[in-house]
Design a protein around this motif. Structure first.
Motif, PDB file in Angstrom:
ATOM      1  N   ASP A   1     -31.285 -58.728 -89.892  1.00 37.64           N
ATOM      2  CA  ASP A   1     -32.579 -58.546 -89.720  1.00 37.64           C
ATOM      3  C   ASP A   1     -33.187 -57.900 -90.901  1.00 37.64           C
ATOM      4  O   ASP A   1     -33.099 -56.682 -91.354  1.00 37.64           O
ATOM      5  N   PHE A   2     -34.053 -58.887 -91.522  1.00 39.85           N
ATOM      6  CA  PHE A   2     -34.825 -58.250 -92.977  1.00 39.85           C
ATOM      7  C   PHE A   2     -36.007 -57.549 -92.483  1.00 39.85           C
ATOM      8  O   PHE A   2     -36.602 -57.241 -93.488  1.00 39.85           O
ATOM      9  N   SER A   3     -36.636 -57.374 -91.408  1.00 40.95           N
ATOM     10  CA  SER A   3     -37.945 -56.778 -91.181  1.00 40.95           C
ATOM     11  C   SER A   3     -37.763 -55.329 -91.495  1.00 40.95           C
ATOM     12  O   SER A   3     -38.966 -54.517 -91.672  1.00 40.95           O
ATOM     13  N   VAL A   4     -36.658 -54.879 -91.581  1.00 41.30           N
ATOM     14  CA  VAL A   4     -36.653 -53.388 -91.907  1.00 41.30           C
ATOM     15  C   VAL A   4     -36.919 -53.203 -93.420  1.00 41.30           C
ATOM     16  O   VAL A   4     -37.167 -51.803 -93.869  1.00 41.30           O
ATOM     17  N   ILE A   5     -36.986 -54.074 -94.337  1.00 38.57           N
ATOM     18  CA  ILE A   5     -37.697 -54.022 -95.715  1.00 38.57           C
ATOM     19  C   ILE A   5     -39.102 -53.807 -95.676  1.00 38.57           C
ATOM     20  O   ILE A   5     -39.677 -54.699 -95.425  1.00 38.57           O
ATOM     21  N   ALA A   6     -39.544 -53.008 -96.601  1.00 39.74           N
ATOM     22  CA  ALA A   6     -40.883 -52.913 -96.688  1.00 39.74           C
ATOM     23  C   ALA A   6     -41.222 -53.317 -97.996  1.00 39.74           C
ATOM     24  O   ALA A   6     -40.682 -52.893 -98.921  1.00 39.74           O
ATOM     25  N   PRO A   7     -42.492 -54.033 -97.992  1.00 36.53           N
ATOM     26  CA  PRO A   7     -42.853 -54.511 -99.400  1.00 36.53           C
ATOM     27  C   PRO A   7     -43.080 -53.108-100.325  1.00 36.53           C
ATOM     28  O   PRO A   7     -43.640 -51.896 -99.628  1.00 36.53           O
ATOM     29  N   ASP A   8     -42.953 -53.210-101.456  1.00 36.49           N
ATOM     30  CA  ASP A   8     -43.362 -52.197-102.491  1.00 36.49           C
ATOM     31  C   ASP A   8     -44.121 -52.615-103.761  1.00 36.49           C
ATOM     32  O   ASP A   8     -43.566 -53.197-104.524  1.00 36.49           O
ATOM     33  N   PRO A   9     -45.627 -52.717-103.581  1.00 41.78           N
ATOM     34  CA  PRO A   9     -46.436 -53.215-104.313  1.00 41.78           C
ATOM     35  C   PRO A   9     -46.204 -52.370-105.988  1.00 41.78           C
ATOM     36  O   PRO A   9     -46.267 -53.084-106.951  1.00 41.78           O
ATOM     37  N   THR A  10     -46.085 -51.111-106.061  1.00 42.70           N
ATOM     38  CA  THR A  10     -46.059 -50.240-107.085  1.00 42.70           C
ATOM     39  C   THR A  10     -44.654 -50.753-107.867  1.00 42.70           C
ATOM     40  O   THR A  10     -44.528 -51.025-108.980  1.00 42.70           O
ATOM     41  N   LEU A  11     -43.586 -50.946-107.106  1.00 45.32           N
ATOM     42  CA  LEU A  11     -42.329 -51.600-108.054  1.00 45.32           C
ATOM     43  C   LEU A  11     -42.396 -52.742-108.563  1.00 45.32           C
ATOM     44  O   LEU A  11     -42.133 -53.239-109.403  1.00 45.32           O
ATOM     45  N   ALA A  12     -43.464 -53.516-107.494  1.00 47.66           N
ATOM     46  CA  ALA A  12     -43.701 -55.085-108.131  1.00 47.66           C
ATOM     47  C   ALA A  12     -44.529 -55.051-109.434  1.00 47.66           C
ATOM     48  O   ALA A  12     -44.127 -55.688-110.229  1.00 47.66           O
ATOM     49  N   ARG A  13     -45.507 -54.350-109.545  1.00 50.98           N
ATOM     50  CA  ARG A  13     -46.187 -54.021-110.595  1.00 50.98           C
ATOM     51  C   ARG A  13     -45.318 -53.332-111.845  1.00 50.98           C
ATOM     52  O   ARG A  13     -45.375 -54.134-112.955  1.00 50.98           O
ATOM     53  N   ALA A  14     -44.279 -52.549-111.431  1.00 51.04           N
ATOM     54  CA  ALA A  14     -43.538 -52.097-112.934  1.00 51.04           C
ATOM     55  C   ALA A  14     -42.608 -53.298-113.159  1.00 51.04           C
ATOM     56  O   ALA A  14     -42.471 -53.457-114.382  1.00 51.04           O
ATOM     57  N   ILE A  15     -41.897 -54.052-112.186  1.00 49.44           N
ATOM     58  CA  ILE A  15     -41.049 -55.033-112.572  1.00 49.44           C
ATOM     59  C   ILE A  15     -41.872 -56.075-113.591  1.00 49.44           C
ATOM     60  O   ILE A  15     -41.470 -56.623-114.618  1.00 49.44           O
ATOM     61  N   GLY A  16     -43.045 -56.462-113.010  1.00 45.07           N
ATOM     62  CA  GLY A  16     -43.763 -57.345-113.550  1.00 45.07           C
ATOM     63  C   GLY A  16     -44.308 -57.078-114.860  1.00 45.07           C
ATOM     64  O   GLY A  16     -44.529 -57.963-115.512  1.00 45.07           O
ATOM     65  N   ALA A  17     -44.337 -55.758-115.268  1.00 46.56           N
ATOM     66  CA  ALA A  17     -44.977 -55.297-116.471  1.00 46.56           C
ATOM     67  C   ALA A  17     -43.988 -55.458-117.568  1.00 46.56           C
ATOM     68  O   ALA A  17     -44.169 -55.080-118.854  1.00 46.56           O
ATOM     69  N   LEU A  18     -42.570 -55.474-117.390  1.00 44.92           N
ATOM     70  CA  LEU A  18     -41.502 -55.554-118.273  1.00 44.92           C
ATOM     71  C   LEU A  18     -41.652 -56.809-119.241  1.00 44.92           C
ATOM     72  O   LEU A  18     -41.593 -57.796-118.601  1.00 44.92           O
ATOM     73  N   PRO A  19     -41.349 -56.627-120.304  1.00 38.87           N
ATOM     74  CA  PRO A  19     -41.629 -57.744-121.192  1.00 38.87           C
ATOM     75  C   PRO A  19     -40.146 -58.586-121.256  1.00 38.87           C
ATOM     76  O   PRO A  19     -39.158 -58.013-121.031  1.00 38.87           O
ATOM     77  N   GLY A  20     -40.452 -59.861-121.402  1.00 37.24           N
ATOM     78  CA  GLY A  20     -39.155 -60.676-121.455  1.00 37.24           C
ATOM     79  C   GLY A  20     -38.765 -61.123-120.126  1.00 37.24           C
ATOM     80  O   GLY A  20     -39.579 -61.221-119.290  1.00 37.24           O
TER      81      GLY A  20
ATOM     82  N   PRO B   1     -34.478 -48.869-101.510  1.00 37.53           N
ATOM     83  CA  PRO B   1     -33.863 -47.687-101.349  1.00 37.53           C
ATOM     84  C   PRO B   1     -32.701 -47.689-100.153  1.00 37.53           C
ATOM     85  O   PRO B   1     -32.756 -48.388 -99.346  1.00 37.53           O
ATOM     86  N   PRO B   2     -31.550 -47.023-100.478  1.00 36.13           N
ATOM     87  CA  PRO B   2     -30.420 -46.983 -99.744  1.00 36.13           C
ATOM     88  C   PRO B   2     -30.875 -46.769 -98.151  1.00 36.13           C
ATOM     89  O   PRO B   2     -30.214 -46.992 -97.475  1.00 36.13           O
ATOM     90  N   GLU B   3     -31.967 -45.710 -98.120  1.00 35.37           N
ATOM     91  CA  GLU B   3     -32.202 -45.348 -96.502  1.00 35.37           C
ATOM     92  C   GLU B   3     -32.747 -46.537 -95.895  1.00 35.37           C
ATOM     93  O   GLU B   3     -32.872 -46.339 -94.490  1.00 35.37           O
ATOM     94  N   THR B   4     -32.987 -47.548 -96.297  1.00 33.91           N
ATOM     95  CA  THR B   4     -33.284 -48.831 -95.680  1.00 33.91           C
ATOM     96  C   THR B   4     -31.941 -49.251 -94.885  1.00 33.91           C
ATOM     97  O   THR B   4     -32.385 -49.930 -93.701  1.00 33.91           O
ATOM     98  N   ALA B   5     -31.035 -48.901 -95.155  1.00 34.97           N
ATOM     99  CA  ALA B   5     -29.543 -49.290 -94.326  1.00 34.97           C
ATOM    100  C   ALA B   5     -29.517 -50.473 -94.039  1.00 34.97           C
ATOM    101  O   ALA B   5     -28.778 -51.082 -93.145  1.00 34.97           O
ATOM    102  N   LEU B   6     -30.128 -51.510 -95.038  1.00 31.07           N
ATOM    103  CA  LEU B   6     -29.719 -53.049 -94.811  1.00 31.07           C
ATOM    104  C   LEU B   6     -28.233 -53.172 -94.761  1.00 31.07           C
ATOM    105  O   LEU B   6     -27.873 -54.005 -93.898  1.00 31.07           O
ATOM    106  N   PHE B   7     -27.495 -52.608 -95.749  1.00 31.42           N
ATOM    107  CA  PHE B   7     -26.175 -53.076 -95.921  1.00 31.42           C
ATOM    108  C   PHE B   7     -25.432 -52.425 -94.636  1.00 31.42           C
ATOM    109  O   PHE B   7     -24.082 -52.978 -94.606  1.00 31.42           O
ATOM    110  N   ASP B   8     -25.916 -51.586 -93.975  1.00 34.15           N
ATOM    111  CA  ASP B   8     -25.164 -51.078 -92.811  1.00 34.15           C
ATOM    112  C   ASP B   8     -24.929 -52.389 -91.666  1.00 34.15           C
ATOM    113  O   ASP B   8     -24.095 -52.361 -91.235  1.00 34.15           O
ATOM    114  N   GLN B   9     -26.197 -53.243 -91.644  1.00 35.18           N
ATOM    115  CA  GLN B   9     -26.067 -54.448 -90.891  1.00 35.18           C
ATOM    116  C   GLN B   9     -24.941 -55.326 -91.496  1.00 35.18           C
ATOM    117  O   GLN B   9     -24.199 -55.934 -90.565  1.00 35.18           O
ATOM    118  N   ILE B  10     -24.809 -55.342 -92.626  1.00 33.06           N
ATOM    119  CA  ILE B  10     -23.803 -56.483 -93.373  1.00 33.06           C
ATOM    120  C   ILE B  10     -22.476 -55.824 -93.190  1.00 33.06           C
ATOM    121  O   ILE B  10     -21.675 -56.503 -92.718  1.00 33.06           O
TER     122      ILE B  10
END
Length: 214
Positions: free
Chosen positions: A87-106, A22-31
């Protein structure tokens, strides 16, 4: 949103920054800070002027790097290494997103205007490692950035995907025009919609959108 509109999709293409997190992670602000530092150095201007120049390069050329390459002589490898030392530590894992991506066919791929090593770091911290069949960065497009058509054509040729059987998820609306012209399904992932003929779907919730597809 009709699920059947994506029933033909064989390859799912995801942008990285502000799309897979999500944009609120503000990772790109560092970049942005580190890119401005570089612009200050090569252009010999103060920070306020460098920030304005950086934004101008992004708006006119697709990326700050493309603008720097057009108007200055720079070491692109050194630049890319410098701006992605964050600093990549501001990024939080998202298991729900991981499951949704992993379920995509193809096949599932990431295509970013950043670099592949940077993308791999983001993906790992987001808890998405192992979900993508390929990861492409600006280096794979010979440093030509999205939204340039040549960038998409180069990366898609390397991957071998068929645009008419693919979907693109992207936070920067400009980067969806060419995919739409190539026949891809286009999904704008952003807090606010930007109405445009080349944007077929909008969502502020990537996980929820993907869950509707599977």
């Amino acid at each position: 949103m009709a699920k059947h509109r994506f029933s033909h999709v064989e390859t799912w293409v995801f942008d990285l920054d502000n799309t897979l997190y999500p944009p609120e992670t503000a990772l790109f602000d560092q970049i942005n800070i580190r890119m401005t530092d570089w612009v200050m150095q090569v252009a010999g201007v103060e920070r306020a002027a460098a920030e304005a120049l950086r934004h101008s390069y992004w708006r006119e050329h697709g990326t700050t790097l493309a603008g720097l390459m057009r108007h200055h002589s720079i070491d692109t490898d050194a630049y890319l290494a410098h701006v992605h030392e964050i600093d990549f530590s501001v990024i939080a894992p998202d298991p729900t997103l991981a499951r949704a991506i992993g379920a995509l066919p193809g096949r599932r791929i990431v295509y970013t205007n950043g670099t592949k090593p940077y993308a791999e770091q983001v993906i790992a911290h987001r808890g998405l490692s192992g979900l993508f069949d390929a990861i492409y960065g600006v280096e794979h497009a010979q440093l030509v950035p999205k939204p340039e058509r040549a960038a998409f054509e180069t990366v898609f040729a390397i991957d071998g995907l068929h645009p008419t059987r693919a979907a693109m998820f992207e936070d920067d609306a400009r980067n969806l025009r060419v995919p739409h012209e190539m026949g891809m399904r286009t999904v704008h992932v952003a807090p606010e919609a930007e109405p445009a003929a080349f944007i077929e779907h909008h969502t502020a919730d990537l996980t929820g959108f993907l869950e509707q597809l599977v």
